[in-house]
Design a protein around this motif. Structure first.
Motif, PDB file in Angstrom:
ATOM      1  N   PHE A   1      81.802   9.573 -61.501  1.00 21.48           N
ATOM      2  CA  PHE A   1      82.427   8.915 -60.348  1.00 21.48           C
ATOM      3  C   PHE A   1      82.935   7.531 -60.755  1.00 21.48           C
ATOM      4  N   LEU A   2      82.080   6.789 -61.482  1.00 29.04           N
ATOM      5  CA  LEU A   2      82.460   5.416 -61.830  1.00 29.04           C
ATOM      6  C   LEU A   2      83.651   5.386 -62.774  1.00 29.04           C
TER       7      LEU A   2
ATOM      8  N   ARG B   1      85.941   7.461 -62.544  1.00 33.35           N
ATOM      9  CA  ARG B   1      87.013   8.024 -61.715  1.00 33.35           C
ATOM     10  C   ARG B   1      87.501   9.368 -62.232  1.00 33.35           C
TER      11      ARG B   1
ATOM     12  N   GLN C   1      73.822  -5.868 -65.183  1.00 30.53           N
ATOM     13  CA  GLN C   1      75.097  -5.846 -64.478  1.00 30.53           C
ATOM     14  C   GLN C   1      76.175  -5.351 -65.439  1.00 30.53           C
ATOM     15  N   PHE C   2      76.963  -4.371 -65.015  1.00 27.49           N
ATOM     16  CA  PHE C   2      78.063  -3.923 -65.869  1.00 27.49           C
ATOM     17  C   PHE C   2      79.371  -4.091 -65.118  1.00 27.49           C
TER      18      PHE C   2
ATOM     19  N   PRO D   1      82.619  -2.475 -63.886  1.00 26.59           N
ATOM     20  CA  PRO D   1      83.051  -1.104 -63.710  1.00 26.59           C
ATOM     21  C   PRO D   1      84.545  -0.836 -63.837  1.00 26.59           C
ATOM     22  N   VAL D   2      85.370  -1.818 -64.012  1.00 25.97           N
ATOM     23  CA  VAL D   2      86.807  -1.544 -64.102  1.00 25.97           C
ATOM     24  C   VAL D   2      87.376  -2.039 -65.416  1.00 25.97           C
TER      25      VAL D   2
ATOM     26  N   PHE E   1      88.896  -4.358 -66.680  1.00 23.78           N
ATOM     27  CA  PHE E   1      89.219  -5.744 -66.974  1.00 23.78           C
ATOM     28  C   PHE E   1      87.965  -6.595 -66.954  1.00 23.78           C
TER      29      PHE E   1
ATOM     30  N   PHE F   1      86.156  -9.684 -65.411  1.00 17.38           N
ATOM     31  CA  PHE F   1      86.257 -10.444 -64.172  1.00 17.38           C
ATOM     32  C   PHE F   1      86.173 -11.946 -64.414  1.00 17.38           C
TER      33      PHE F   1
ATOM     34  N   TRP G   1      85.107   4.459 -54.432  1.00 13.73           N
ATOM     35  CA  TRP G   1      85.476   3.845 -55.708  1.00 13.73           C
ATOM     36  C   TRP G   1      86.442   4.730 -56.472  1.00 13.73           C
TER      37      TRP G   1
ATOM     38  N   ALA H   1      88.740   1.297 -57.107  1.00 13.68           N
ATOM     39  CA  ALA H   1      89.069   0.668 -58.395  1.00 13.68           C
ATOM     40  C   ALA H   1      90.466   0.059 -58.347  1.00 13.68           C
TER      41      ALA H   1
ATOM     42  N   ALA I   1      90.393  -3.068 -56.389  1.00 12.64           N
ATOM     43  CA  ALA I   1      89.748  -4.140 -57.159  1.00 12.64           C
ATOM     44  C   ALA I   1      90.730  -4.783 -58.129  1.00 12.64           C
TER      45      ALA I   1
ATOM     46  N   PRO J   1      77.203  -2.439 -58.709  1.00  9.99           N
ATOM     47  CA  PRO J   1      78.403  -3.089 -59.246  1.00  9.99           C
ATOM     48  C   PRO J   1      79.710  -2.639 -58.586  1.00  9.99           C
ATOM     49  N   THR J   2      79.801  -1.385 -58.138  1.00  8.85           N
ATOM     50  CA  THR J   2      81.038  -0.976 -57.457  1.00  8.85           C
ATOM     51  C   THR J   2      80.936  -1.248 -55.951  1.00  8.85           C
TER      52      THR J   2
ATOM     53  N   ILE K   1      81.640  -4.829 -55.212  1.00  7.71           N
ATOM     54  CA  ILE K   1      83.053  -5.222 -55.306  1.00  7.71           C
ATOM     55  C   ILE K   1      83.694  -5.042 -53.934  1.00  7.71           C
TER      56      ILE K   1
ATOM     57  N   TRP L   1      77.787 -11.987 -56.799  1.00  7.32           N
ATOM     58  CA  TRP L   1      78.117 -11.931 -58.239  1.00  7.32           C
ATOM     59  C   TRP L   1      79.623 -12.074 -58.430  1.00  7.32           C
ATOM     60  N   TYR L   2      80.387 -11.375 -57.590  1.00  9.87           N
ATOM     61  CA  TYR L   2      81.843 -11.411 -57.725  1.00  9.87           C
ATOM     62  C   TYR L   2      82.438 -12.670 -57.097  1.00  9.87           C
TER      63      TYR L   2
END
Lengths: 227, 321
Positions: free
Chosen positions: A59-60, A62, A210-211, A213-214, A216, A218, B28, B33, B36, B155-156, B159, B199-200
Motif C-alpha cells: 500500500f505504501l 502504491r 520515522q520513515f 513515505p514518498v 522526496f 521533506f 495514500w 501521495a 503530499a 508516517p502516511t 501527512i 513531525w511534518y
C-alpha cells in the motif's frame, strides 16, 4: 456440494485441533483420505492471511491492481518454499534424533498443519499491536509444530523440542542468510515490472523509526525553515 | 462455552481493529501521495517567496477528541472551551475546522459508504448527548488514534492530518516563513493526532507547540519537532494514564524515545490539573463541578490552556495525595 461442505468442516476441525494442541485428533487426521488436501488448505489460508497482514508495504509503495496481486502471489510462493524447507529440515533432524523414518508426505502435512495459527496473520494489520500479534502467532505456530512433531515421531517431549528447535533455528539462519540476496532479487523484479525503484522496504516500515513515505526528502534546505 | 464466546469476541474486535488502517492506506495509495507532493511544492514555494503580513499574532488549531464526527460536529461539551479561548485570546486565531480522525479531513457524514449511519448517530447524539450509540463514533475514531501512533501507518496518516492543519492555517491567512507561532490544542485523542502531525509541520518551518488536555499520548517522533509540549492531566483520568502504559516509549526505562528526549530537554511539561476524570462526570469540560476556589472544572481547563498560550503559569487544583 455436500462433499465440499464436509471438506470445509474437516478443515475447520483440523484448524481447531492445531490451535488447541489437541493430540487426540492425530488418529482422525492421520487416517483421513484427504489429509494432504486439508493441510494444504490450512497452509494456503495461513499464507493468504499472513500476506494480507504484510501488505502494508505494498500500500505504501502504491502498488495497485495486477501488480498488487502478483506481489501477493510471489510472496505466497516464498511462504510455501519457506515451509517446504522447514519440512525438509524436520525430516532430516527427526530421522537423526529418533532413528525413525517417517514418510515425507506425513511430515509435509504436519508442517503445513502447524501453520494453522497463521490463519490469523491478517491481524498483523491491527494498529500498534500488529507486530506483537505477528510474533505471538509465530510462537504459537512453533508450539503447534512441537506438538505435531511429538505425535508424528511418537517421541518424548524433549526430543520433539530438539527437533522443532533445530528446525526453527535453521529456518531463522536460512532466512537471515537469504534476506539480502532475496531483497536484491525482489528489488530487481520490482524494477522490471514497475519501472520504478523500490521506495520502501518491509524493514523500513518495521524498523520502528520515522520513515519518509514518498519520493522526496521533506527536509527543507538549510536556512529555508524558520527564516 | 464461555471461553469460546470470549475467543469469538476477541476475534471480532481484532477484525474491526485490523480493517481500521485500510481507509488511511487506501487514501495514500489512491491520492494521498500525490497530494503530499503538491503540498510539499506549496511549502517550498512559500519559503522561497517573501511572506505577506499575517493577520494574527498566534494561531491555535483545536483538535477534538474521539467523539468528533467532523471538524465542527464535536460533542457539545467541548464548544465552551473553544469559545473561551476565542474570547480570552485577543489577536489569536482559534481554528476548529480539522477532523483529526481521517487523513483526508473527510468527516464521517461526508461522502462515505457508511455516511448515512453516521448521520443517524449524529442526530441521535444531538437529541441525547449521552446516547449509547454515539460510542460507535468513539470506537471508530479510537482505532484511528492507534493508526496515527503506529510506526507503520503513522508516517502516511500524519501527512494527511498535517496537510489538513496546514490548509486550515492558510485559509486563516497564515504565511510560512512568517515565524508566527502555531499551537495545536488536542483534547484526548486529538493530543496524539497533534503529535503525529507535528513531525511534518515542524519540518515545514513552523514554530510549533502542542497543548494536550487529557491526551492519550504515545512517544511519537513528532515530539522531536516541537518547541514545547504542555500535557494537562486529571489525577482520576484513567484513559490518559493508559497512554503511559500502552506506549512503551513512555515507560521510564525508554531512555532513547522521543518522549524521554523531550522530558530530558525540558520541552515537555506535565501538569496535574486537578481531580478530573476523562469523561461522564467531573471531567475537564464539567460546568457543574467546582474547584475549591469556585471555578468550574471547565474554567480550570480553559484557563490553564489560556495561561500557557499567554506564557504564564497555569493555575491548577491542588490534589491531596
Amino acid at each position: 456440494m455436500a462433499g465440499f461442505f464436509a471438506f470445509l468442516g474437516d478443515v475447520g476441525r483440523a484448524l481447531w485441533g492445531a490451535w488447541t494442541f489437541d493430540t487426540s485428533m492425530a488418529q482422525w487426521f492421520g487416517s483421513h483420505p484427504d489429509a494432504l488436501a486439508i493441510s494444504a488448505t490450512v497452509a494456503v489460508l495461513a499464507g493468504a492471511s499472513t500476506l494480507l497482514g504484510n501488505s502494508v508495504v505494498l500500500f505504501l509503495n502504491r502498488v495497485k491492481g495486477w501488480r498488487f496481486a502478483l506481489s501477493l502471489l510471489l510472496n505466497g510462493l516464498g511462504f510455501v518454499l519457506l515451509y517446504l524447507t522447514q519440512a525438509v529440515i524436520v525430516i532430516a533432524v527427526g530421522q537423526l534424533a529418533t532413528g525413525r523414518t517417517v514418510a515425507w508426505e506425513t511430515v509435509v502435512e504436519a508442517v503445513m498443519l502447524a501453520t494453522a495459527p497463521l490463519v490469523f496473520g491478517f491481524f498483523e494489520l491491527v494498529p500498534y499491536l500488529g507486530p506483537g500479534i505477528a510474533k505471538l502467532l509465530q510462537a504459537w505456530g512453533v508450539a503447534a509444530l512441537l506438538v505435531i512433531v511429538q505425535v508424528v515421531y511418537s517421541t518424548s517431549w524433549w526430543q520433539a523440542v530438539w527437533i522443532t528447535g533445530i528446525a526453527w533455528g535453521v529456518m531463522q539462519l536460512v532466512s537471515w542468510a537469504l534476506a539480502k540476496p532475496l531483497a536484491a532479487l525482489g528489488a530487481w523484479f520490482w524494477r522490471l515490472i514497475s519501472g520504478k525503484p523500490v521506495l520502501l522496504r518491509p524493514q523500513d516500515v518495521l524498523s520502528g523509526h520515522q520513515f519518509m513515505p514518498v519520493e522526496f526528502d521533506f527536509q527543507l534546505e538549510p536556512g529555508e525553515a524558520g527564516r | 462455552m464461555i471461553v469460546s464466546l470470549l475467543a469469538l469476541l476477541v476475534v471480532v474486535v481484532l477484525l474491526f481493529l485490523a480493517v481500521g488502517p485500510l481507509e488511511a492506506l487506501g487514501w495514500w495509495r489512491a491520492e494521498g501521495a500525490d497530494e503530499a507532493v503538491t503540498t510539499l511544492a506549496e511549502i517550498r514555494a512559500a519559503h522561497e517567496s517573501v511572506p505577506e503580513p499575517v493577520p494574527y499574532s498566534h494561531y491555535v488549531v483545536y483538535l477534538s477528541g474521539i467523539g468528533a464526527i467532523d471538524g465542527t460536529s464535536i460533542p457539545e461539551e467541548e464548544q465552551p472551551l473553544i469559545e473561551h479561548l476565542r474570547g480570552h485570546l485577543p489577536g489569536f486565531a482559534v481554528l476548529n475546522d480539522v477532523f483529526p480522525y481521517a487523513p483526508d479531513n473527510r468527516g464521517l457524514t461526508a461522502a462515505r459508504p457508511m455516511a448515512r449511519m453516521w448521520s443517524w448517530i449524529e442526530k441521535a447524539r444531538f437529541a441525547n448527548p449521552e446516547a449509547l450509540v454515539a460510542m460507535l463514533v468513539n470506537a471508530r475514531n479510537a482505532i484511528q488514534l492507534f493508526v496515527c501512533a503506529d510506526r507503520r501507518y503513522g508516517p502516511t496518516y500524519n501527512i494527511g492530518t498535517a496537510q489538513a492543519i496546514l490548509h486550515s492555517l492558510f485559509r486563516a491567512g497564515y504565511q510560512l516563513g512568517s515565524d508566527v507561532p502555531v499551537t495545536l490544542v488536542g483534547w484526548s485523542g486529538g493530543g496524539q493526532i497533534a503529535l503525529g502531525a507535528s513531525w511534518y509541520l515542524g519540518r515545514a518551518g513552523i514554530p510549533l507547540t502542542v497543548v494536550s488536555l487529557g491526551g492519550m499520548l504515545s512517544d511519537d517522533y513528532g515530539i522531536d519537532e516541537l518547541q514545547h509540549l504542555w500535557h494537562f492531566r486529571g489525577s482520576n483520568d484513567g484513559l490518559e494514564k493508559l497512554g503511559g502504559v500502552l506506549f512503551a516509549g513512555r515507560w521510564p526505562g525508554a531512555v532513547g524515545s522521543p518522549w524521554s528526549r523531550g522530558l530530558k530537554e525540558g520541552r515537555i511539561s506535565v501538569y496535574e490539573l486537578g481531580p478530573m476524570q476523562h469523561n461522564v462526570t467531573r471531567h475537564y469540560f464539567d460546568t457543574k463541578t467546582f474547584a475549591p476556589d469556585g471555578r468550574s472544572y471547565l474554567e480550570v481547563s480553559a484557563e490553564a490552556i489560556e495561561a500557557v498560550l499567554l506564557g504564564t503559569e497555569p493555575k491548577v487544583i491542588p490534589v491531596e495525595k
